[in-house]
Scaffold this motif. Structure first.
Motif, mmCIF file in Angstrom:
data_model
loop_
_atom_site.group_PDB
_atom_site.id
_atom_site.type_symbol
_atom_site.label_atom_id
_atom_site.label_comp_id
_atom_site.label_asym_id
_atom_site.label_seq_id
_atom_site.Cartn_x
_atom_site.Cartn_y
_atom_site.Cartn_z
ATOM 1 N N ARG A 113 -43.768 -7.717 -77.283
ATOM 2 C CA ARG A 113 -45.003 -8.183 -77.874
ATOM 3 C C ARG A 113 -46.120 -7.707 -77.250
ATOM 4 O O ARG A 113 -47.125 -7.233 -77.596
ATOM 5 C CB ARG A 113 -44.952 -10.064 -78.037
ATOM 6 C CG ARG A 113 -44.175 -10.383 -79.136
ATOM 7 C CD ARG A 113 -44.767 -12.019 -79.306
ATOM 8 N NE ARG A 113 -44.762 -12.492 -78.150
ATOM 9 C CZ ARG A 113 -43.331 -13.508 -77.880
ATOM 10 N NH1 ARG A 113 -42.357 -13.344 -78.594
ATOM 11 N NH2 ARG A 113 -43.209 -13.873 -76.874
ATOM 12 N N GLN A 114 -45.994 -7.752 -75.741
ATOM 13 C CA GLN A 114 -47.092 -7.314 -74.766
ATOM 14 C C GLN A 114 -47.264 -5.557 -75.145
ATOM 15 O O GLN A 114 -48.326 -5.338 -75.172
ATOM 16 C CB GLN A 114 -46.849 -7.367 -73.442
ATOM 17 C CG GLN A 114 -47.444 -8.730 -73.004
ATOM 18 C CD GLN A 114 -46.995 -8.845 -71.428
ATOM 19 O OE1 GLN A 114 -46.068 -8.401 -70.806
ATOM 20 N NE2 GLN A 114 -48.191 -9.113 -70.829
ATOM 21 N N ALA A 115 -46.157 -4.990 -75.359
ATOM 22 C CA ALA A 115 -46.256 -3.478 -75.687
ATOM 23 C C ALA A 115 -46.987 -3.138 -76.981
ATOM 24 O O ALA A 115 -47.888 -2.246 -76.848
ATOM 25 C CB ALA A 115 -44.807 -2.887 -75.580
ATOM 26 N N ALA A 116 -46.600 -3.852 -77.789
ATOM 27 C CA ALA A 116 -47.137 -3.678 -79.143
ATOM 28 C C ALA A 116 -48.682 -4.028 -79.135
ATOM 29 O O ALA A 116 -49.211 -3.392 -79.865
ATOM 30 C CB ALA A 116 -46.484 -4.664 -80.271
ATOM 31 N N LEU A 117 -49.202 -5.147 -78.447
ATOM 32 C CA LEU A 117 -50.409 -5.559 -78.450
ATOM 33 C C LEU A 117 -51.202 -4.472 -77.530
ATOM 34 O O LEU A 117 -52.312 -4.025 -78.129
ATOM 35 C CB LEU A 117 -50.625 -6.805 -77.820
ATOM 36 C CG LEU A 117 -50.306 -8.059 -78.510
ATOM 37 C CD1 LEU A 117 -50.245 -9.195 -77.416
ATOM 38 C CD2 LEU A 117 -51.312 -8.267 -79.800
ATOM 39 N N LYS A 118 -50.580 -3.891 -76.670
ATOM 40 C CA LYS A 118 -51.483 -2.946 -75.934
ATOM 41 C C LYS A 118 -51.384 -1.563 -76.902
ATOM 42 O O LYS A 118 -52.420 -0.962 -76.648
ATOM 43 C CB LYS A 118 -50.548 -2.379 -74.526
ATOM 44 C CG LYS A 118 -51.140 -1.462 -73.623
ATOM 45 C CD LYS A 118 -50.025 -1.321 -72.288
ATOM 46 C CE LYS A 118 -50.715 -0.730 -71.180
ATOM 47 N NZ LYS A 118 -51.495 0.447 -71.466
ATOM 48 N N GLN A 119 -50.497 -1.267 -77.263
ATOM 49 C CA GLN A 119 -50.453 -0.258 -78.486
ATOM 50 C C GLN A 119 -51.680 -0.367 -79.457
ATOM 51 O O GLN A 119 -52.329 0.750 -79.579
ATOM 52 C CB GLN A 119 -49.188 0.061 -78.994
ATOM 53 C CG GLN A 119 -49.029 1.499 -79.757
ATOM 54 C CD GLN A 119 -47.469 1.860 -80.233
ATOM 55 O OE1 GLN A 119 -46.866 0.847 -80.018
ATOM 56 N NE2 GLN A 119 -47.401 2.782 -80.801
ATOM 57 N N LYS A 120 -51.559 -1.442 -79.916
ATOM 58 C CA LYS A 120 -52.562 -1.838 -80.968
ATOM 59 C C LYS A 120 -54.032 -1.917 -80.372
ATOM 60 O O LYS A 120 -54.976 -1.187 -80.922
ATOM 61 C CB LYS A 120 -52.336 -3.280 -81.360
ATOM 62 C CG LYS A 120 -53.250 -3.557 -82.550
ATOM 63 C CD LYS A 120 -52.579 -5.019 -83.198
ATOM 64 C CE LYS A 120 -53.352 -5.229 -84.617
ATOM 65 N NZ LYS A 120 -52.799 -6.593 -84.992
ATOM 66 N N GLU A 121 -54.178 -2.164 -79.133
ATOM 67 C CA GLU A 121 -55.492 -2.441 -78.371
ATOM 68 C C GLU A 121 -55.824 -0.631 -78.218
ATOM 69 O O GLU A 121 -56.988 -0.550 -78.458
ATOM 70 C CB GLU A 121 -55.290 -2.903 -77.058
ATOM 71 C CG GLU A 121 -56.676 -3.002 -76.457
ATOM 72 C CD GLU A 121 -56.378 -3.904 -75.094
ATOM 73 O OE1 GLU A 121 -57.254 -3.411 -74.005
ATOM 74 O OE2 GLU A 121 -55.495 -4.599 -74.991
#
Length: 104
Positions: A46-54
């Motif tokens: 989830r953190q990796a996905a959020l970072k990518q989205k950011e």
């Protein structure tokens, strides 16, 4: 004296039960540990996905700012050309005097 057959069977059954309980306890511990690991992995994903989205959003914002700046620069250039066409005066930056616009 030797234990009776019934006594031996009872002792064997008790040991089997004890072993089964111990195995179940160990399996429960393994299951809980595996669930914690899986939970941590999901959190990392989830953190990796959020970072990518950011990062994607930051890139889009940067691109939009650049696009807006280019439009503003172009609009300013067009306004300047309209003033020239109307025969207005353009202020040059290097001198303090006003120079008549060149007709094309």
């Amino acid at each position: 004296h030797l234990p009776s057959v019934g006594q031996r069977m009872l002792t064997d059954a008790e040991q089997e039960l004890s072993t089964a309980k111990r195995q179940k306890m160990l399996q429960d511990q393994i299951d809980r540990r595996n669930e914690r690991i899986a939970s941590m992995q999901r959190a990392q994903e989830r953190q990796a996905a959020l970072k990518q989205k950011e990062e994607t959003l930051a890139r889009k914002v940067k691109e939009e700012r650049e696009r807006l700046q280019a439009l503003q620069d172009r609009a300013a250039g067009l306004q300047g050309m309209q003033k020239v066409r109307r025969g207005g005066y353009l202020n040059t930056l290097d001198t303090d005097t006003s120079v008549p616009a060149q007709s094309a």
